[in-house]
Design an enzyme around this catalytic site. Structure first.
Site, PDB file in Angstrom:
ATOM      1  N   LYS A   1       0.833  -1.205   0.000  1.00  0.00           N
ATOM      2  CA  LYS A   1       0.000   0.000   0.000  1.00  0.00           C
ATOM      3  C   LYS A   1       0.867   1.254   0.000  1.00  0.00           C
ATOM      4  CE  LYS A   1      -3.752  -0.254   2.280  1.00  0.00           C
ATOM      5  NZ  LYS A   1      -4.698  -0.443   3.399  1.00  0.00           N
TER       6      LYS A   1
ATOM      7  N   ARG B   1      -3.530   2.934   8.623  1.00  0.00           N
ATOM      8  CA  ARG B   1      -3.820   1.661   7.950  1.00  0.00           C
ATOM      9  C   ARG B   1      -2.579   0.782   7.876  1.00  0.00           C
ATOM     10  NH1 ARG B   1      -8.353   2.459   3.959  1.00  0.00           N
ATOM     11  NH2 ARG B   1      -9.012   4.612   4.049  1.00  0.00           N
TER      12      ARG B   1
ATOM     13  N   GLY C   1      -8.077  -7.320   4.581  1.00  0.00           N
ATOM     14  CA  GLY C   1      -8.945  -7.472   5.744  1.00  0.00           C
ATOM     15  C   GLY C   1      -8.335  -8.197   6.919  1.00  0.00           C
TER      16      GLY C   1
ATOM     17  N   MET D   1      -5.580  -7.324   8.724  1.00  0.00           N
ATOM     18  CA  MET D   1      -5.012  -6.462   9.762  1.00  0.00           C
ATOM     19  C   MET D   1      -5.908  -5.245   9.967  1.00  0.00           C
ATOM     20  SD  MET D   1      -0.957  -6.895   8.914  1.00  0.00           S
ATOM     21  CE  MET D   1      -1.186  -6.695   7.170  1.00  0.00           C
TER      22      MET D   1
ATOM     23  N   ARG E   1      -3.539  -1.621  -6.145  1.00  0.00           N
ATOM     24  CA  ARG E   1      -2.711  -2.826  -6.017  1.00  0.00           C
ATOM     25  C   ARG E   1      -3.096  -3.774  -7.141  1.00  0.00           C
ATOM     26  NH1 ARG E   1      -5.638  -4.800  -0.413  1.00  0.00           N
ATOM     27  NH2 ARG E   1      -7.721  -5.080  -1.262  1.00  0.00           N
TER      28      ARG E   1
ATOM     29  N   HIS F   1     -16.089  -8.497   2.146  1.00  0.00           N
ATOM     30  CA  HIS F   1     -15.042  -9.376   2.655  1.00  0.00           C
ATOM     31  C   HIS F   1     -15.233 -10.809   2.159  1.00  0.00           C
ATOM     32  CE1 HIS F   1     -13.333 -12.182   5.687  1.00  0.00           C
ATOM     33  NE2 HIS F   1     -12.310 -11.362   5.609  1.00  0.00           N
TER      34      HIS F   1
ATOM     35  N   ARG G   1      -1.099 -48.048 -10.889  1.00  0.00           N
ATOM     36  CA  ARG G   1      -1.027 -48.923  -9.705  1.00  0.00           C
ATOM     37  C   ARG G   1      -1.921 -50.137  -9.931  1.00  0.00           C
ATOM     38  NH1 ARG G   1      -1.559 -43.329  -6.570  1.00  0.00           N
ATOM     39  NH2 ARG G   1      -3.045 -43.167  -8.268  1.00  0.00           N
TER      40      ARG G   1
ATOM     41  N   ARG H   1       3.241 -50.158 -12.585  1.00  0.00           N
ATOM     42  CA  ARG H   1       3.911 -50.697 -11.401  1.00  0.00           C
ATOM     43  C   ARG H   1       3.310 -52.055 -11.056  1.00  0.00           C
ATOM     44  NH1 ARG H   1       3.409 -47.511  -5.810  1.00  0.00           N
ATOM     45  NH2 ARG H   1       1.346 -48.505  -5.789  1.00  0.00           N
TER      46      ARG H   1
ATOM     47  N   GLU I   1      12.118 -46.060  -3.575  1.00  0.00           N
ATOM     48  CA  GLU I   1      11.309 -45.553  -2.452  1.00  0.00           C
ATOM     49  C   GLU I   1      11.901 -45.927  -1.097  1.00  0.00           C
ATOM     50  OE1 GLU I   1       7.373 -47.333  -2.980  1.00  0.00           O
ATOM     51  OE2 GLU I   1       8.297 -48.841  -4.255  1.00  0.00           O
TER      52      GLU I   1
ATOM     53  N   SER J   1      11.919 -44.304 -11.053  1.00  0.00           N
ATOM     54  CA  SER J   1      10.780 -43.463 -10.684  1.00  0.00           C
ATOM     55  C   SER J   1      10.760 -43.392  -9.161  1.00  0.00           C
ATOM     56  CB  SER J   1       9.468 -44.053 -11.200  1.00  0.00           C
ATOM     57  OG  SER J   1       8.381 -43.223 -10.847  1.00  0.00           O
TER      58      SER J   1
ATOM     59  N   GLY K   1       9.281 -43.022  -5.712  1.00  0.00           N
ATOM     60  CA  GLY K   1       8.022 -43.069  -4.964  1.00  0.00           C
ATOM     61  C   GLY K   1       8.181 -42.213  -3.724  1.00  0.00           C
ATOM     62  N   THR K   2       7.886 -40.935  -3.861  1.00  0.00           N
ATOM     63  CA  THR K   2       8.233 -39.976  -2.802  1.00  0.00           C
ATOM     64  C   THR K   2       7.401 -40.130  -1.538  1.00  0.00           C
ATOM     65  OG1 THR K   2       6.808 -38.358  -3.906  1.00  0.00           O
ATOM     66  CG2 THR K   2       9.171 -38.260  -4.370  1.00  0.00           C
ATOM     67  N   ASN K   3       6.238 -40.790  -1.625  1.00  0.00           N
ATOM     68  CA  ASN K   3       5.449 -40.989  -0.403  1.00  0.00           C
ATOM     69  C   ASN K   3       6.201 -41.896   0.568  1.00  0.00           C
ATOM     70  OD1 ASN K   3       3.475 -39.519  -1.696  1.00  0.00           O
ATOM     71  ND2 ASN K   3       2.336 -41.316  -2.372  1.00  0.00           N
ATOM     72  N   ASP K   4       6.575 -43.082   0.085  1.00  0.00           N
ATOM     73  CA  ASP K   4       7.298 -44.024   0.948  1.00  0.00           C
ATOM     74  C   ASP K   4       8.714 -43.548   1.243  1.00  0.00           C
ATOM     75  OD1 ASP K   4       5.206 -45.678   1.309  1.00  0.00           O
ATOM     76  OD2 ASP K   4       5.922 -47.321   0.053  1.00  0.00           O
TER      77      ASP K   4
ATOM     78  N   CYS L   1       6.638 -40.065  -8.984  1.00  0.00           N
ATOM     79  CA  CYS L   1       5.238 -40.435  -9.176  1.00  0.00           C
ATOM     80  C   CYS L   1       4.448 -40.415  -7.876  1.00  0.00           C
ATOM     81  CB  CYS L   1       5.149 -41.819  -9.817  1.00  0.00           C
ATOM     82  SG  CYS L   1       5.919 -43.121  -8.833  1.00  0.00           S
TER      83      CYS L   1
ATOM     84  N   TYR M   1      10.725 -36.111 -15.881  1.00  0.00           N
ATOM     85  CA  TYR M   1       9.291 -35.840 -15.830  1.00  0.00           C
ATOM     86  C   TYR M   1       8.784 -35.859 -14.391  1.00  0.00           C
ATOM     87  CZ  TYR M   1       8.668 -40.876 -15.042  1.00  0.00           C
ATOM     88  OH  TYR M   1       8.727 -42.134 -14.515  1.00  0.00           O
TER      89      TYR M   1
END
Length: 1013
Positions: A28, A98, A107, A109, A342, A460, A573, A629, A756, A775, A777-780, A842, A862
């Protein structure tokens, strides 16, 4: 050392700041300065920087030394510019205070208006303006805002007081209150403040000012602001600035007003002037939804001169900032002032259309357009809508303003707190309120949609909902909200009832209407095509392009992903296929079989069904790569879980329940995630993977025979050692060779693995010898690296994030320092052995923009994500290419300049050295000359000095000789006097001694005489 600057002035066409100083002045303050420099009418004022906010919290809510004096200096300057003094009893200067953070937080602050008014100033203001109603209205607004924000008086207490007066007068609008009513209300308000706080309302203007400044800085860490920053991932911001600005009054009368407007429609992006205004009102009346405002187009009829001036300014500002502008304005007695501009918050649809149109208008280039649309905004376009067929038979029960697009249905709740509580229980909720306030942010975030009975398109509720991509219908006057009921006509809705809203049309429907998936429109197609051009032409060394694939387990998933632009399937899967009822019974029979023959017999029945699944996916992807897989989860996930399922399986395989139950129990594991799963199943039961590979090969053969392009890839999961792959790969290759040979076809099939487990990442160089691709397996991999269970992490992770133990949820965004290190290391190690190794991810992280950027930097080929996140990943991938290209170019420039800089530095050093060497003899000669001159001067001066010394000596001797007789006489005289005095003293002493002796003798004679007597 120069004194640090904390306060910046703007006014009279000049400002000490500019638009590029948002980190210091806040958005602002920076834009107020920029508009001032552009000559746009802006009320003068000054900005206290964000650095003060940072210091305020670092120093336990104490300000930097000298700040109070700086503020006083700039206040005096403002008073001089305005020709008025703050709180003056005759002609008072009033100001607004302000907030203004570097990142827009609408809204969240606090704001104070009309500061400087008091019991005396209100009388002066009334007399000066000849408008007592205006003066008392300004005072009551100030007490209400200041009392709420600074002194902690509940806003409802003030609302109750004003409602009481309106009810007594039989009026509905605040504008119908008379000057006398408002004067009475001021008295009531001050009493409320005293009753709640036990303090009188402050009358000293400077006390008011610092109270407001303290409150604004304090609001940086209020609950709603903190939550907003968490929701929008706003980090590394110093704090808010404070803008102190001279007031202009929209509530001066019917020739005054206030409004909010956008240079384009923030909901659709259409290039048309959009906004709302209210006459005889102040800014909070518009955004709070207290009165329903007029559309901005109506201002052209009401005051064409002001409307034309406003249009000219909005066109100029949009062209200057090269983006859609969100502006606040006030008209005071026919004069226009801009209070803020803005970059406007917008919906996903508006973001895409604005970006595409601005490229066509040559305001921006394609890369700028791509960077301007955030993945979160694009995601909004993928939200479901109501089914068109259903809508034909559905009748709206009421209609409001189409404040934020998208369709939503949920169970009615009436407070933000209830929304959060119901959401925690897994309920889909629709927040229904008269209006919303910043305190409702938590409930708004978890709601499917928002419905308010008051407020406009810039209320708002509307602004926040658009920013979050939440459907919203605002200002639905047909809805009456009382307690925990909402009445529409004669129909009463209670908490928990279902309602449906269409934020694109403003229509509200009773009950739960079915939703359908969205389609990609023309603007989005154009935009995403630009993104694809950037990604596919990207170059990282020898690596070409950066692809986006999808996770798809069924043909319909693959088809939807293909429509959304997926370049292949990064994860299919196969276990999800087995949960199909036709396959599950046979798979369960295979699991509990006691012999290889029994397992093979059961798998034979699954083979044609599995082949059919693969054929459907291959067909949908039209020759794009499909990574399948092989079975990954532990077998116990497939066993019967109820007595009914156990009985069904027992009857299917022809054994008793009593015989079957122990077999099922033996399959259960204490820690299945680390148990008998993935390639470990194939090591112990090779027939499972053999069947799946055969199904893949047969499906591929069918595609080839039907002239359908096909490109299968086989992924062996959860390897921990290269020996597993070395053992299993030949078996898969043999089956492929046999099936293809028998069918008379040739088809290369890549065989790779899923990384993984941390050990696999560490041993990537060895595993790559037997893999065509990796590939991740980022979860495990995240679970095993952190030793966090994804299913149980909710019990402690929120505390980690709140206390900054972790910066982000590692299951949402990749942990670059740990998990990311393993990915980067494994990629480099694998490619060192196999330069043609394809690498991707993946896991759920594949659709996260921050993770996508990391993957690009780490050289992955990828990313793969869920179908509905494919467009988002296409955009995030393009942004990663552009952003890293900019970084690379900057580094290249630095690298290119580095030798030149070094050469220049060396030359400068050499020049200094040469100059020094050149100057040294002269300096030495000069020093010698000075020394020689000093010796010469000394030698020249020596005879004169010697003669002078001799002369002084002779003079001293003469003076001494002349004074000697006199001195001798004085000495003699002194000696004589001393001798006389000594003789006299001696005589006196002798006389005293004689007298004493005489007395002693006499006494002795008397004593002898007495004794003889």
């Amino acid at each position: 050392m120069a004194k640090q600057k904390y306060v910046y002035f703007f006014g009279e066409g000049k400002a000490e700041g500019e638009a590029g100083m948002k980190d210091v002045l806040g958005g602002k303050g920076a834009n107020l300065a920029e508009m001032t420099n552009l000559g746009i009418p802006v009320p003068p004022g000054f900005t206290i920087s964000t650095e003060v906010c940072a210091a305020f919290y670092e120093n336990k809510r104490k300000y930097p030394a000298g700040l109070e004096q700086d503020v006083q200096t700039y206040l005096t300057k403002l008073e001089k510019v305005m020709g008025k003094k703050l709180g003056d009893p005759i002609d008072p200067l009033l100001v607004s205070v302000r907030s203004g953070a570097p990142v827009s937080m609408p809204g969240m602050m606090d704001t104070i208006l009309n500061l400087g008014i008091n019991d005396k100033a209100v009388l002066g203001l009334a007399e000066k303006t000849k408008n007592p109603r205006f003066a008392w209205d300004a005072y009551r607004r100030f007490i209400q805002m200041y009392g709420d924000v600074v002194m902690g008086v509940p806003g409802d207490d003030f609302e109750a007081a004003i409602k009481k007066i309106k009810d007594a007068r039989g009026i509905h609008l605040d504008t119908d209150l008379s000057a006398g009513d408002l004067e009475l209300l001021v008295s009531d308000y001050k009493k409320i403040v005293k009753d709640v706080t036990k303090k009188d309302f402050p009358q000293k203007p400077l006390d008011q000012l610092w109270g407001a400044v303290n409150a604004v800085f304090g609001s940086w860490n209020n609950e709603r602001a903190i939550k907003y920053r968490q929701i929008n991932d706003i980090k590394n911001v110093k704090g808010t600035a404070v803008n102190v600005q001279s007031m202009v009054y929209g509530n001066f009368g019917n020739d005054s007003g206030t409004g909010v407007c956008f240079s384009r429609d923030p909901s659709t992006g259409v290039r048309e002037f959009y906004g709302e205004y209210l006459m005889n009102a102040q800014g909070e009346d518009v955004v709070a939804g207290i009165r329903t405002p007029e559309k901005i187009a109506a201002l052209a009829k009401e005051n064409k001169r002001i409307y034309d001036q406003l249009v000219k300014i909005k066109d100029r500002l949009e062209k200057h900032f090269r983006d859609m502008q969100d502006m606040e304005f006030t008209v005071q007695q026919g004069k226009l002032f801009l209070l803020q501009t803005r970059n406007g918050k917008r919906t996903g649809a508006a973001a895409v259309k604005t970006a595409v149109d601005m490229v066509g208008e040559k305001l921006i280039d394609k890369n700028t357009a791509i960077l301007r649309v955030s993945p979160a905004l694009l995601d909004q376009l993928l939200h479901p809508m109501f089914d068109v067929t259903t809508l034909k038979n559905a009748k709206p029960i009421t209609k409001g303003l189409n404040a934020s697009p998208g369709a939503a249905c949920g169970r009615i709740v009436f407070t933000a707190k209830e929304a959060e509580e119901w959401h925690e229980r897994g309920e889909k909720v629709l927040l229904v309120r008269q209006d919303t306030s910043p305190e409702d942010i938590g409930g708004m975030v978890v709601s499917q949609g928002i419905l308010t009975s008051t407020g406009g398109m810039t209320s708002h509720a509307a602004v926040v909902a658009r920013g979050m991509g939440t459907p919203c219908v605002a200002g639905a006057k047909g809805v009456s909200v009382q307690g925990k009921t909402a009445t529409v006509g004669s129909k009463v809705f209670n908490e928990g009832d279902w309602l449906s809203i269409d934020g694109s049309t403003g229509e509200v429907y009773e009950g739960k209407l079915p939703l359908v998936n969205p389609e990609i429109g023309k603007d989005m197609e154009t935009f995403l095509k630009w993104c694809d051009e950037v990604r596919t032409t990207a170059r990282r060394g020898t690596l070409k392009g950066f692809d986006v694939r999808t996770n798809a387990d069924q043909p319909e998933d693959a088809k939807r992903a293909f429509e959304f632009g997926a370049q292949g399937v990064g994860l299919c899967r196969t276990e999800h296929m087995f949960f199909d009822k036709d396959k599950l019974i046979h798979f369960r029979a295979m699991i509990v079989a006691d012999t290889v023959e029994g397992r093979k017999e059961a798998l034979k029945k699954i083979l044609p069904l599995q082949k059919q699944d693969f054929f459907g996916i291959f067909k949908a992807m039209e020759g794009r790569p499909v990574t399948i897989r092989l079975l990954d989860p532990p077998l116990h996930e497939f066993v019967p879980h109820t007595p009914e399922e156990t009985l069904e399986l027992a009857e299917h395989i022809g054994v008793s329940v009593e015989t079957l139950t122990p077999k099922i129990e033996r399959l259960r594991e204490a820690n299945p995630m680390l148990g008998h799963r993935g390639c470990r199943l194939a090591v112990t039961y090779p027939e499972i993977y053999d069947m799946q590979v055969e199904a893949i090969a047969l499906a591929a053969v069918d595609c080839i025979k039907q002239n359908i392009p096909v490109n299968p890839e086989i992924m062996i999961p959860i390897v921990v050692t290269a020996r597993e792959l070395k053992l299993l790969r030949p078996s898969a290759e043999k089956i492929l060779k046999d099936v293809f040979g028998k069918a008379g076809v040739k088809l290369p099939v890549k065989i790779g693995t899923m990384i993984e487990v941390p050990r696999a990442a560490i041993r990537a160089a060895h595993i790559a010898k037997y893999a065509d691709f990796f590939s991740f397996g980022t979860n495990d991999l995240t679970q095993m690296t952190f030793a966090f269970s994804r299913d149980d992490v909710a019990s402690f992770l929120p505390s980690y994030l709140q206390q900054n133990v972790l910066d982000v949820d590692p299951f949402k965004s990749i942990d670059e320092e740990g998990v990311g290190f393993l990915i980067d290391y494994a990629t480099k190690q694998g490619r060192a052995v196999n330069p043609n190794l394809k690498v991707g991810i993946c896991g759920e992280h594949g659709g996260d923009p921050a993770t996508i950027d990391f993957c690009y930097r780490s050289g992955l080929s990828y990313v793969s994500c869920s179908p509905f996140r494919v467009p988002l990943a296409r955009l995030a991938g393009a942004q990663a290419v552009i952003n890293n290209s900019i970084t690379a170019k900057a580094k290249a420039v630095v690298k290119k300049l580095s030798p030149k800089v070094k050469t220049a530095a060396a030359k400068a050093k050499s020049a200094v050295s040469d100059a020094k060497a050149k100057a040294a003899p002269k300096a030495k000669a000069a020093a010698a000359g000075v020394k020689k001159a000093a010796v010469q001067v000394k030698a020249k001066a020596a005879p004169k000095a010697k003669a002078a010394a001799a002369k002084v000596k002779i003079t001293a001797a003469k003076a001494k000789a002349k004074a000697a007789p006199k001195a001798k006489a004085v000495v003699a005289k002194v000696k004589t006097a001393a001798a006389k005095k000594a003789a006299t003293t001696k005589k006196v002493v002798r006389n005293k001694e004689t007298d004493a002796l005489d007395r002693c003798c006499r006494g002795l004679i008397i004593a002898v005489t007495d004794r003889s007597a």
